[in-house]
Motif scaffolding. Structure first.
Motif, PDB file in Angstrom:
ATOM      1  N   GLY A  61       0.813  -1.275   0.015  1.00  0.00           N
ATOM      2  CA  GLY A  61       0.108  -0.134   0.191  1.00  0.00           C
ATOM      3  C   GLY A  61       0.843   1.266  -0.006  1.00  0.00           C
ATOM      4  N   ASN A  62       2.161   1.083   0.019  1.00  0.00           N
ATOM      5  CA  ASN A  62       3.011   2.025  -0.090  1.00  0.00           C
ATOM      6  C   ASN A  62       3.343   2.818  -1.386  1.00  0.00           C
ATOM      7  OD1 ASN A  62       3.791   2.047   2.733  1.00  0.00           O
ATOM      8  ND2 ASN A  62       5.153   0.506   2.092  1.00  0.00           N
ATOM      9  N   LYS A  63       3.198   4.296  -1.537  1.00  0.00           N
ATOM     10  CA  LYS A  63       3.639   4.863  -2.706  1.00  0.00           C
ATOM     11  C   LYS A  63       5.037   4.285  -3.373  1.00  0.00           C
ATOM     12  CE  LYS A  63       3.294   9.332  -2.217  1.00  0.00           C
ATOM     13  NZ  LYS A  63       3.606  10.977  -2.205  1.00  0.00           N
ATOM     14  N   VAL A  64       5.987   4.319  -2.771  1.00  0.00           N
ATOM     15  CA  VAL A  64       7.127   3.600  -3.175  1.00  0.00           C
ATOM     16  C   VAL A  64       7.667   2.642  -2.031  1.00  0.00           C
ATOM     17  CG1 VAL A  64       9.571   4.147  -3.562  1.00  0.00           C
ATOM     18  CG2 VAL A  64       7.961   5.806  -4.316  1.00  0.00           C
ATOM     19  N   GLU A  65       8.045   1.354  -2.398  1.00  0.00           N
ATOM     20  CA  GLU A  65       8.499   0.317  -1.582  1.00  0.00           C
ATOM     21  C   GLU A  65       9.626  -0.174  -2.576  1.00  0.00           C
ATOM     22  OE1 GLU A  65       7.467  -3.343   1.030  1.00  0.00           O
ATOM     23  OE2 GLU A  65       5.959  -1.955   0.869  1.00  0.00           O
ATOM     24  N   ILE A  66      10.727  -0.644  -1.915  1.00  0.00           N
ATOM     25  CA  ILE A  66      11.881  -1.128  -2.466  1.00  0.00           C
ATOM     26  C   ILE A  66      12.514  -2.333  -1.960  1.00  0.00           C
ATOM     27  CG2 ILE A  66      14.326  -0.936  -3.516  1.00  0.00           C
ATOM     28  CD1 ILE A  66      13.568   2.023  -3.973  1.00  0.00           C
ATOM     29  N   ARG A  67      12.698  -3.514  -1.944  1.00  0.00           N
ATOM     30  CA  ARG A  67      12.961  -4.701  -1.170  1.00  0.00           C
ATOM     31  C   ARG A  67      14.206  -5.081  -1.799  1.00  0.00           C
ATOM     32  NH1 ARG A  67       7.215  -7.961  -0.366  1.00  0.00           N
ATOM     33  NH2 ARG A  67       6.156  -5.923   0.477  1.00  0.00           N
ATOM     34  N   PHE A  68      15.232  -5.369  -0.863  1.00  0.00           N
ATOM     35  CA  PHE A  68      16.475  -5.964  -1.454  1.00  0.00           C
ATOM     36  C   PHE A  68      16.874  -7.405  -0.666  1.00  0.00           C
ATOM     37  CE2 PHE A  68      21.384  -6.282  -1.522  1.00  0.00           C
ATOM     38  CZ  PHE A  68      21.605  -6.186  -2.975  1.00  0.00           C
ATOM     39  N   TYR A  69      16.845  -8.342  -1.408  1.00  0.00           N
ATOM     40  CA  TYR A  69      17.222  -9.557  -0.652  1.00  0.00           C
ATOM     41  C   TYR A  69      18.489 -10.152  -0.991  1.00  0.00           C
ATOM     42  CZ  TYR A  69      11.957 -10.770   0.451  1.00  0.00           C
ATOM     43  OH  TYR A  69      10.906 -10.825   0.956  1.00  0.00           O
ATOM     44  N   LYS A  70      19.132 -10.746   0.039  1.00  0.00           N
ATOM     45  CA  LYS A  70      20.537 -11.563  -0.286  1.00  0.00           C
ATOM     46  C   LYS A  70      20.142 -12.847   0.307  1.00  0.00           C
ATOM     47  CE  LYS A  70      25.288 -11.374   1.190  1.00  0.00           C
ATOM     48  NZ  LYS A  70      26.373 -10.590   1.743  1.00  0.00           N
ATOM     49  N   HIS A  71      20.481 -13.762  -0.760  1.00  0.00           N
ATOM     50  CA  HIS A  71      20.369 -15.189  -0.229  1.00  0.00           C
ATOM     51  C   HIS A  71      21.703 -15.938  -0.257  1.00  0.00           C
ATOM     52  CE1 HIS A  71      19.020 -19.619  -1.355  1.00  0.00           C
ATOM     53  NE2 HIS A  71      18.654 -19.569   0.075  1.00  0.00           N
ATOM     54  N   GLU A  72      22.230 -16.320   1.101  1.00  0.00           N
ATOM     55  CA  GLU A  72      23.384 -17.095   1.090  1.00  0.00           C
ATOM     56  C   GLU A  72      22.969 -18.486   0.750  1.00  0.00           C
ATOM     57  OE1 GLU A  72      26.306 -16.069   1.850  1.00  0.00           O
ATOM     58  OE2 GLU A  72      25.934 -14.145   2.738  1.00  0.00           O
ATOM     59  N   GLU A  73      23.669 -18.960  -0.195  1.00  0.00           N
ATOM     60  CA  GLU A  73      23.487 -20.360  -0.913  1.00  0.00           C
ATOM     61  C   GLU A  73      24.101 -21.450   0.180  1.00  0.00           C
ATOM     62  OE1 GLU A  73      21.717 -20.826  -3.407  1.00  0.00           O
ATOM     63  OE2 GLU A  73      21.560 -18.732  -4.358  1.00  0.00           O
ATOM     64  N   LEU A  74      25.134 -21.229   0.552  1.00  0.00           N
ATOM     65  CA  LEU A  74      25.591 -22.432   1.647  1.00  0.00           C
ATOM     66  C   LEU A  74      24.660 -22.534   2.802  1.00  0.00           C
ATOM     67  CD1 LEU A  74      28.069 -23.986   1.706  1.00  0.00           C
ATOM     68  CD2 LEU A  74      29.267 -22.382   2.953  1.00  0.00           C
ATOM     69  N   SER A  75      24.430 -21.546   3.482  1.00  0.00           N
ATOM     70  CA  SER A  75      23.632 -21.546   4.776  1.00  0.00           C
ATOM     71  C   SER A  75      21.974 -21.545   4.376  1.00  0.00           C
ATOM     72  CB  SER A  75      23.930 -20.507   5.664  1.00  0.00           C
ATOM     73  OG  SER A  75      23.554 -18.990   5.367  1.00  0.00           O
ATOM     74  N   SER A  76      21.823 -21.086   3.178  1.00  0.00           N
ATOM     75  CA  SER A  76      20.249 -21.107   2.833  1.00  0.00           C
ATOM     76  C   SER A  76      19.424 -20.114   3.870  1.00  0.00           C
ATOM     77  CB  SER A  76      19.700 -22.402   3.018  1.00  0.00           C
ATOM     78  OG  SER A  76      18.492 -22.442   2.256  1.00  0.00           O
ATOM     79  N   THR A  77      20.103 -18.984   3.883  1.00  0.00           N
ATOM     80  CA  THR A  77      19.563 -17.687   4.944  1.00  0.00           C
ATOM     81  C   THR A  77      19.306 -16.839   4.117  1.00  0.00           C
ATOM     82  OG1 THR A  77      21.620 -17.228   5.520  1.00  0.00           O
ATOM     83  CG2 THR A  77      20.245 -18.810   7.097  1.00  0.00           C
ATOM     84  N   LYS A  78      18.283 -15.598   4.446  1.00  0.00           N
ATOM     85  CA  LYS A  78      18.230 -14.691   3.716  1.00  0.00           C
ATOM     86  C   LYS A  78      18.106 -13.449   4.505  1.00  0.00           C
ATOM     87  CE  LYS A  78      14.406 -16.668   0.692  1.00  0.00           C
ATOM     88  NZ  LYS A  78      15.087 -16.347  -0.759  1.00  0.00           N
ATOM     89  N   ASP A  79      18.757 -12.195   3.876  1.00  0.00           N
ATOM     90  CA  ASP A  79      18.566 -10.983   4.571  1.00  0.00           C
ATOM     91  C   ASP A  79      17.795 -10.212   3.759  1.00  0.00           C
ATOM     92  OD1 ASP A  79      20.186  -9.182   6.632  1.00  0.00           O
ATOM     93  OD2 ASP A  79      20.226  -8.174   4.667  1.00  0.00           O
ATOM     94  N   LEU A  80      16.972  -9.238   4.379  1.00  0.00           N
ATOM     95  CA  LEU A  80      16.094  -8.362   3.653  1.00  0.00           C
ATOM     96  C   LEU A  80      16.081  -7.081   4.032  1.00  0.00           C
ATOM     97  CD1 LEU A  80      13.525  -7.712   1.601  1.00  0.00           C
ATOM     98  CD2 LEU A  80      12.132  -8.668   3.584  1.00  0.00           C
ATOM     99  N   LYS A  81      16.337  -6.232   3.064  1.00  0.00           N
ATOM    100  CA  LYS A  81      16.254  -4.608   3.600  1.00  0.00           C
ATOM    101  C   LYS A  81      15.291  -4.008   2.768  1.00  0.00           C
ATOM    102  CE  LYS A  81      20.977  -4.601   4.890  1.00  0.00           C
ATOM    103  NZ  LYS A  81      22.442  -4.195   4.159  1.00  0.00           N
TER     104      LYS A  81
END
Length: 212
Positions: A61-81
């Motif tokens: 519902g935001n006028k602007v929204e930007i998501r940046f995902y980093k996925h570590e393949e080895l640990s299979s974990t994500k970091d989202l900003k």
């Protein structure tokens, strides 16, 4: 005088219909007609979004929204900003996943070192809104060497590493695209500008945002 007023009113209406745009305080007016919008949300991050109770990017519902995902393949974990413009207020949030000693996701508030407006301006200047997914670049990602048997294509193989997803919504347009190991590929295919843009966008998210 009445004719002139009606003519001006008609011109204004035509301009409103011809150009969709979003005003961002402190940055500029983004004309969204030049942004290609996805017709189907093919985000690879839907399970993660469900876990943190985040709406799909096309439902934001935001006028602007930007998501940046980093996925570590080895640990299979994500970091989202996440960068969000709601009304005239910017917020930044990070969701950090770890899997040791157990799987958990921590949430942090973020600040932009030079302000969110400047941060978003930098992202747009480096083509965040128009880049394709890396897979679409494969026809351009070619490198050849001369061998005793003739010309041969050189290829690069990567294992593990990181993959990244950019998801954004600006006005009524949204996009989702992915890229992998951008530093490695950009260095190898040094004539592909889009790969260089991927690296810059990654670096902006990694260096310009800090936890409160």
């Amino acid at each position: 005088m009445k004719k002139l007023t009606l003519l001006l009113l008609l011109m204004c209406l035509l301009c409103e219909k011809s150009f969709s745009q979003v005003e961002i305080s402190g940055i500029t007016t983004i004309v969204t007609d030049g942004i290609k919008s996805d017709s189907v949300n093919l985000s690879p991050n839907k399970k993660f979004e469900n876990r943190i109770k985040l709406k799909p990017i096309d439902k934001s519902g935001n006028k602007v929204e930007i998501r940046f995902y980093k996925h570590e393949e080895l640990s299979s974990t994500k970091d989202l900003k996440v960068l969000e413009l709601n009304g005239d207020s910017w917020t930044g949030t990070e969701y950090k996943e770890t899997n040791y000693p157990k799987v958990r996701i921590k949430k942090f508030d973020l600040v932009a070192q030079n302000g969110f407006e400047e941060l978003v301006k930098m992202l747009l200047q480096n083509n965040l809104a128009t880049l394709p997914s890396q897979k679409e670049l494969e026809p351009k990602m070619k490198k050849y060497v001369d061998t005793p048997r003739g010309r041969a294509e050189q290829k690069i193989q990567t294992t593990d590493g990181q993959s990244y997803t950019v998801e954004f919504k600006i006005g009524d347009k949204y996009r989702v695209y992915t890229f992998h190991n951008p530093d490695t590929f950009s260095s190898f295919y040094d004539d592909v500008q889009e790969l260089k843009d991927f690296v810059v966008i990654k670096n902006i998210f990694e260096t310009e945002l800090k936890r409160k």
